[in-house]
Design an enzyme around this catalytic site. Structure first.
Site, PDB file in Angstrom:
ATOM      1  N   TYR A 225       0.860  -1.264   0.009  1.00 44.62           N
ATOM      2  CA  TYR A 225      -0.115   0.310   0.205  1.00 44.62           C
ATOM      3  C   TYR A 225       0.750   1.311   0.154  1.00 44.62           C
ATOM      4  CZ  TYR A 225      -3.164   3.618   1.432  1.00 44.62           C
ATOM      5  OH  TYR A 225      -4.726   4.124   1.334  1.00 44.62           O
ATOM      6  N   TYR A 235       2.120   5.064   6.876  1.00 45.15           N
ATOM      7  CA  TYR A 235       2.012   4.383   6.558  1.00 45.15           C
ATOM      8  C   TYR A 235       3.145   4.300   5.900  1.00 45.15           C
ATOM      9  CZ  TYR A 235       0.623  -0.122   4.872  1.00 45.15           C
ATOM     10  OH  TYR A 235       0.465  -1.230   4.207  1.00 45.15           O
TER      11      TYR A 235
HETATM   12  P1  NAI Z   1      -6.328  -9.534   6.438  1.00 42.13           P
HETATM   13  O1  NAI Z   1      -5.531  -9.121   8.544  1.00 42.13           O
HETATM   14  O2  NAI Z   1      -7.810  -9.524   6.463  1.00 42.13           O
HETATM   15  O3  NAI Z   1      -6.007 -11.222   6.178  1.00 42.13           O
HETATM   16  C1  NAI Z   1      -4.600 -11.671   6.899  1.00 42.13           C
HETATM   17  C2  NAI Z   1      -4.149 -13.387   6.791  1.00 42.13           C
HETATM   18  O4  NAI Z   1      -2.997 -13.399   7.560  1.00 42.13           O
HETATM   19  C3  NAI Z   1      -5.700 -13.854   7.811  1.00 42.13           C
HETATM   20  O5  NAI Z   1      -5.989 -14.938   6.575  1.00 42.13           O
HETATM   21  C4  NAI Z   1      -4.537 -14.701   8.392  1.00 42.13           C
HETATM   22  O6  NAI Z   1      -5.208 -15.920   9.028  1.00 42.13           O
HETATM   23  C5  NAI Z   1      -3.083 -14.835   8.101  1.00 42.13           C
HETATM   24  N1  NAI Z   1      -2.005 -14.366   8.961  1.00 42.13           N
HETATM   25  C6  NAI Z   1      -1.796 -13.971   9.695  1.00 42.13           C
HETATM   26  N2  NAI Z   1      -0.914 -14.359  10.621  1.00 42.13           N
HETATM   27  C7  NAI Z   1      -0.921 -15.262   9.914  1.00 42.13           C
HETATM   28  C8  NAI Z   1       0.070 -16.706  10.587  1.00 42.13           C
HETATM   29  N3  NAI Z   1       1.047 -16.565  11.532  1.00 42.13           N
HETATM   30  N4  NAI Z   1      -0.074 -17.772  10.121  1.00 42.13           N
HETATM   31  C9  NAI Z   1      -0.760 -17.570   8.626  1.00 42.13           C
HETATM   32  N5  NAI Z   1      -1.874 -17.453   8.353  1.00 42.13           N
HETATM   33  C10 NAI Z   1      -1.910 -16.083   9.340  1.00 42.13           C
HETATM   34  O7  NAI Z   1      -5.002  -8.367   5.710  1.00 42.13           O
HETATM   35  P2  NAI Z   1      -5.658  -7.573   4.596  1.00 42.13           P
HETATM   36  O8  NAI Z   1      -5.923  -6.227   4.863  1.00 42.13           O
HETATM   37  O9  NAI Z   1      -6.615  -8.461   3.733  1.00 42.13           O
HETATM   38  O10 NAI Z   1      -3.784  -7.909   3.870  1.00 42.13           O
HETATM   39  C11 NAI Z   1      -3.417  -8.811   3.310  1.00 42.13           C
HETATM   40  C12 NAI Z   1      -2.040  -8.133   2.963  1.00 42.13           C
HETATM   41  O11 NAI Z   1      -2.486  -6.976   2.453  1.00 42.13           O
HETATM   42  C13 NAI Z   1      -0.671  -7.205   3.532  1.00 42.13           C
HETATM   43  O12 NAI Z   1       0.407  -7.780   3.068  1.00 42.13           O
HETATM   44  C14 NAI Z   1      -1.137  -5.983   3.609  1.00 42.13           C
HETATM   45  O13 NAI Z   1      -0.612  -4.646   4.379  1.00 42.13           O
HETATM   46  C15 NAI Z   1      -1.823  -5.887   2.084  1.00 42.13           C
HETATM   47  N6  NAI Z   1      -2.790  -4.791   2.039  1.00 42.13           N
HETATM   48  C16 NAI Z   1      -3.145  -4.121   2.608  1.00 42.13           C
HETATM   49  C17 NAI Z   1      -4.766  -3.014   2.505  1.00 42.13           C
HETATM   50  C18 NAI Z   1      -6.305  -2.888   3.310  1.00 42.13           C
HETATM   51  O14 NAI Z   1      -6.213  -1.418   3.355  1.00 42.13           O
HETATM   52  N7  NAI Z   1      -6.236  -3.619   4.031  1.00 42.13           N
HETATM   53  C19 NAI Z   1      -4.069  -2.650   1.688  1.00 42.13           C
HETATM   54  C20 NAI Z   1      -3.091  -3.063   0.565  1.00 42.13           C
HETATM   55  C21 NAI Z   1      -2.220  -3.832   0.414  1.00 42.13           C
END
Ligand code: NAI
Length: 397
Positions: A225, A235
């Site tokens: 992001y 950020y």
């Molecule tokens: P989220 O919190 O919805 O999903 C995180 C995932 O990681 C879940 O499936 C969780 O079970 C898994 N997880 C966490 N710790 C774990 C571990 N130790 N072992 C196995 N699985 C584990 O997060 P989100 O927002 O979808 O983020 C995903 C990526 O997207 C990140 O890199 C984030 O920085 C990036 N991102 C997010 C944005 C946003 O606005 N939400 C914008 C742009 C990028």
């Protein structure tokens, strides 16, 4: 039991199994309505597959191009009388739907940072799928136990160098206040890079490649992001930004390694700011998202995680399209968010927002609805007064 939301700060400690299944069904319907993705992925490993961008990537791959999917996540299963975390219910709903459509779906609930889980996944993929052609790295975690040193690293969301003051919103109470965050220490910066940087992605790709589980031409993508200048101190230029720089470093190394073998590619996709469990924990960002949603919805440009991932797959990664890289070699599906007219409107509204005019100037109502939806609440067609069984056994997976 009757399951109601219990919001504690930026988490909700309950989740509704029927509501989670309904939001997964909505995402599947979105992908099906958008039509098949030509030459899409066939065998996919998604790391962080149970919520947010990872879940949507998995749904886009499975229902957009009929891919077999393996998902890795860390979720608390349900128990008798106690709800699971939403990713557990999401995964059960996804798995049921995928299998009903004749698609392979296998799940690994455990610590993706560990060597043990990596080996378990590699062995299972080798036996079941032979090789994978897409690896999505979408982990978001507050901590990581390093598999080699045993050290536990905890990430922080802090500015680097100098303290940062700006507006933030308590999304639950609707109170806008000024927040000052002190800069991170060197140790906190290093810890955040260890948790959210690229080392673990490299370790995954190394384990997969060494075991011969990567198909010729395999692609790997991780998410980042950038956002507007108003959030940069917390950020892009903050501790999480340092970790994202390290993720870009890893993307270049993985890409070079795949290409050295004559095949493959790895890259970063910069995605839109969206309400997820991870983003709701970042100071200042929820206020930005509330303003952004209002502007993008008014202009008909709003997308959720599934809209973003479907577009990434259909217009960039597959369907005969080449990847369009920015000057730093990243793919941008935050392009609509970053349009100058959208950002000019954010900049115009930002200084005006107060607790009193929050509902009028921002989409705080939409933010809250989206937040509750992450936990399966507020979905149409669900009777939230009805008794439901919270426990869905892991044998389902
Ligand atoms: P989220 O919190 O919805 O999903 C995180 C995932 O990681 C879940 O499936 C969780 O079970 C898994 N997880 C966490 N710790 C774990 C571990 N130790 N072992 C196995 N699985 C584990 O997060 P989100 O927002 O979808 O983020 C995903 C990526 O997207 C990140 O890199 C984030 O920085 C990036 N991102 C997010 C944005 C946003 O606005 N939400 C914008 C742009 C990028």
């Amino acid at each position: 039991m009757v399951i109601k939301p219990k919001v504690r700060g930026f988490v909700c400690v309950t989740a509704h199994p029927g509501g989670c299944a309904a939001q997964v069904a909505e995402q599947i319907a979105h992908v099906r309505a958008a039509g098949p993705i030509k030459d899409g992925p066939r065998k996919v490993l998604v790391l962080g597959a149970s919520t947010g961008y990872g879940l949507s990537s998995r749904i886009a791959a499975a229902f957009g191009s009929g891919a077999a999917t393996a998902g890795v996540f860390f979720e608390r299963p349900s128990e008798e009388g106690r709800t699971a975390t939403p990713g557990w219910y999401n995964t059960i709903a996804f798995t049921r739907a995928a299998r009903a459509a004749g698609l392979y779906a296998r799940n690994f609930n455990g610590d993706a940072f560990s060597d043990t889980l990596k080996q378990e996944v590699v062995t299972a993929l080798k036996a079941d799928l032979g090789q994978v052609d897409l690896v999505v790295y979408s982990l978001a975690s507050p901590r990581r136990q390093h598999p080699r040193t045993g050290a536990v690293h905890k990430s922080v969301l802090k500015p680097v160098g100098t303290s940062y003051s700006n507006k933030t919103v308590d999304t639950d109470k609707g109170i806008v206040s000024e927040i000052t965050i002190d800069p991170a220490t060197d140790a906190e910066m290093a810890d955040t890079i260890a948790v959210m940087g690229g080392e673990d992605w490299e370790m995954w790709m190394d384990a997969l490649e060494t075991a011969g589980v990567l198909a010729p031409g395999a692609t790997s993508v991780a998410y980042s992001y950038i956002g507007p200048e108003v959030t940069w101190p917390i950020y892009k230029n903050g501790t999480i930004g340092l970790a994202k720089n390290d993720l870009e470093r890893a993307a270049n190394r993985i890409d070079a390694r795949l290409k050295a073998h004559g095949y493959g590619r790895a890259f970063i996709s910069v995605n839109k700011a969206l309400v997820t469990q991870a983003s709701s924990a970042i100071p200042v960002v929820p206020l930005y998202i509330s303003i952004l949603y209002k502007i993008m919805k008014e202009r008909g440009l709003h997308e959720g995680c599934i809209g973003q991932m479907q577009r990434l797959f259909a217009t960039q990664m597959y369907n005969g399209n080449p990847l369009a890289f920015d000057e730093a070699g990243r793919v941008r599906v935050d392009d609509w968010e970053m349009r100058p007219e959208i950002q000019a409107e954010v900049a115009r509204i930002w200084p005006q927002v107060t607790s009193e005019n929050l509902a009028a100037l921002t989409d705080i109502v939409g933010y809250r609805a989206e937040f509750l939806k992450l936990f399966g609440f507020g979905l149409p067609g669900i009777d939230y007064e009805a008794e439901v069984e919270p426990h869905i056994a892991g044998s389902e997976l």
